[in-house]
Design an enzyme around this catalytic site. Structure first.
Site, PDB file in Angstrom:
ATOM      1  N   ASP A  11      46.228   6.174 -13.049  1.00 29.39           N
ATOM      2  CA  ASP A  11      45.663   5.274 -14.058  1.00 29.39           C
ATOM      3  C   ASP A  11      45.552   3.930 -13.813  1.00 29.39           C
ATOM      4  O   ASP A  11      44.553   3.241 -13.888  1.00 29.39           O
ATOM      5  CB  ASP A  11      46.345   5.553 -15.573  1.00 29.39           C
ATOM      6  CG  ASP A  11      45.456   5.178 -16.633  1.00 29.39           C
ATOM      7  OD1 ASP A  11      44.702   5.788 -17.204  1.00 29.39           O
ATOM      8  OD2 ASP A  11      45.640   3.899 -16.961  1.00 29.39           O
ATOM      9  N   CYS A  14      42.626   5.101 -18.922  1.00 25.91           N
ATOM     10  CA  CYS A  14      41.592   5.730 -17.899  1.00 25.91           C
ATOM     11  C   CYS A  14      41.631   7.056 -17.759  1.00 25.91           C
ATOM     12  O   CYS A  14      40.668   7.800 -17.969  1.00 25.91           O
ATOM     13  CB  CYS A  14      41.625   4.954 -16.634  1.00 25.91           C
ATOM     14  SG  CYS A  14      41.399   3.135 -16.806  1.00 25.91           S
ATOM     15  N   ASP A  15      42.916   7.817 -17.807  1.00 24.74           N
ATOM     16  CA  ASP A  15      43.120   9.117 -17.756  1.00 24.74           C
ATOM     17  C   ASP A  15      42.754   9.884 -18.967  1.00 24.74           C
ATOM     18  O   ASP A  15      42.276  10.841 -19.107  1.00 24.74           O
ATOM     19  CB  ASP A  15      44.845   9.295 -17.383  1.00 24.74           C
ATOM     20  CG  ASP A  15      45.072   9.142 -16.003  1.00 24.74           C
ATOM     21  OD1 ASP A  15      44.180   9.234 -14.952  1.00 24.74           O
ATOM     22  OD2 ASP A  15      46.237   9.096 -15.600  1.00 24.74           O
ATOM     23  N   ILE A  16      43.039   9.189 -20.058  1.00 24.75           N
ATOM     24  CA  ILE A  16      42.752   9.834 -21.487  1.00 24.75           C
ATOM     25  C   ILE A  16      41.190   9.790 -21.599  1.00 24.75           C
ATOM     26  O   ILE A  16      40.684  10.736 -22.070  1.00 24.75           O
ATOM     27  CB  ILE A  16      43.490   8.965 -22.573  1.00 24.75           C
ATOM     28  CG1 ILE A  16      45.064   9.278 -22.556  1.00 24.75           C
ATOM     29  CG2 ILE A  16      42.886   9.163 -23.788  1.00 24.75           C
ATOM     30  CD1 ILE A  16      45.930   8.208 -23.455  1.00 24.75           C
TER      31      ILE A  16
END
Length: 171
Positions: A138, A165-167
């Site tokens: 992320d 960003c990962d979420i």
């Protein structure tokens, strides 16, 4: 909407945040999610010890899932994964680029073998382009996209507090 995915089985070869977030949404909607972890476990297990000695991220992202520990370097464990995928409806993976292909579980190959299987591969930089071979975290994606440049203070850029960003990728 609740339990609208009851009867759907998801096999997720996942770690950290992006794929676990995606599969957690499916679990919340009633799907049976089987999380495949490496022998040492998902490294998100050691992010912190905030939830009764367990990682807050890990608990949040993996509640309601079944977990199977497999060493995919071993033929016997790859056979177990193959059997699980053969009866699954959905396959998700977010290992580093090229890893899952070397193990024999590339999405294109699985779709040929199991035409009804829905596959999802999550990578930081896509399947083509100059960065496609790189691992992504992320913080790296936040920095590469310029997000860190619009946060922070007088001392300099900073990471957004959560793995946004990962979420977003998992969503």
């Amino acid at each position: 909407m609740q339990n609208s995915l009851e009867g759907i089985t998801v096999v997720a070869v996942e770690q950290a945040v992006a794929a676990p977030y995606a599969s957690s949404r499916l679990a919340d909607a009633g799907a049976r999610v089987i999380k495949i972890e490496r022998p040492e476990g998902d490294f998100a297990r050691s992010y912190d010890k905030l939830v009764r000695g367990q990682s807050a991220y890990f608990v949040w992202l993996n509640r309601g899932k079944e977990s199977v520990c497999l060493d995919l370097r071993l033929e016997a464990d790859r056979e177990v994964l193959d059997t699980l995928i053969a009866s699954a409806d959905v396959y998700i993976q977010n290992l580093k680029p090229g890893s899952i292909e070397k193990l024999g579980f590339a999405s294109a190959d699985l779709r040929r073998r199991f035409p009804r299987l829905i596959t999802c591969e999550i990578s930081g930089f896509g399947n083509t382009g100059p960065y496609s071979h790189l691992k992504a975290y992320d913080l790296i994606v936040q920095a590469e996209t310029g997000l860190c440049a619009i946060t922070g203070n007088q001392q300099g850029p900073a990471r957004v507090g959560v793995s946004v960003c990962d979420i977003s990728a998992g969503l």
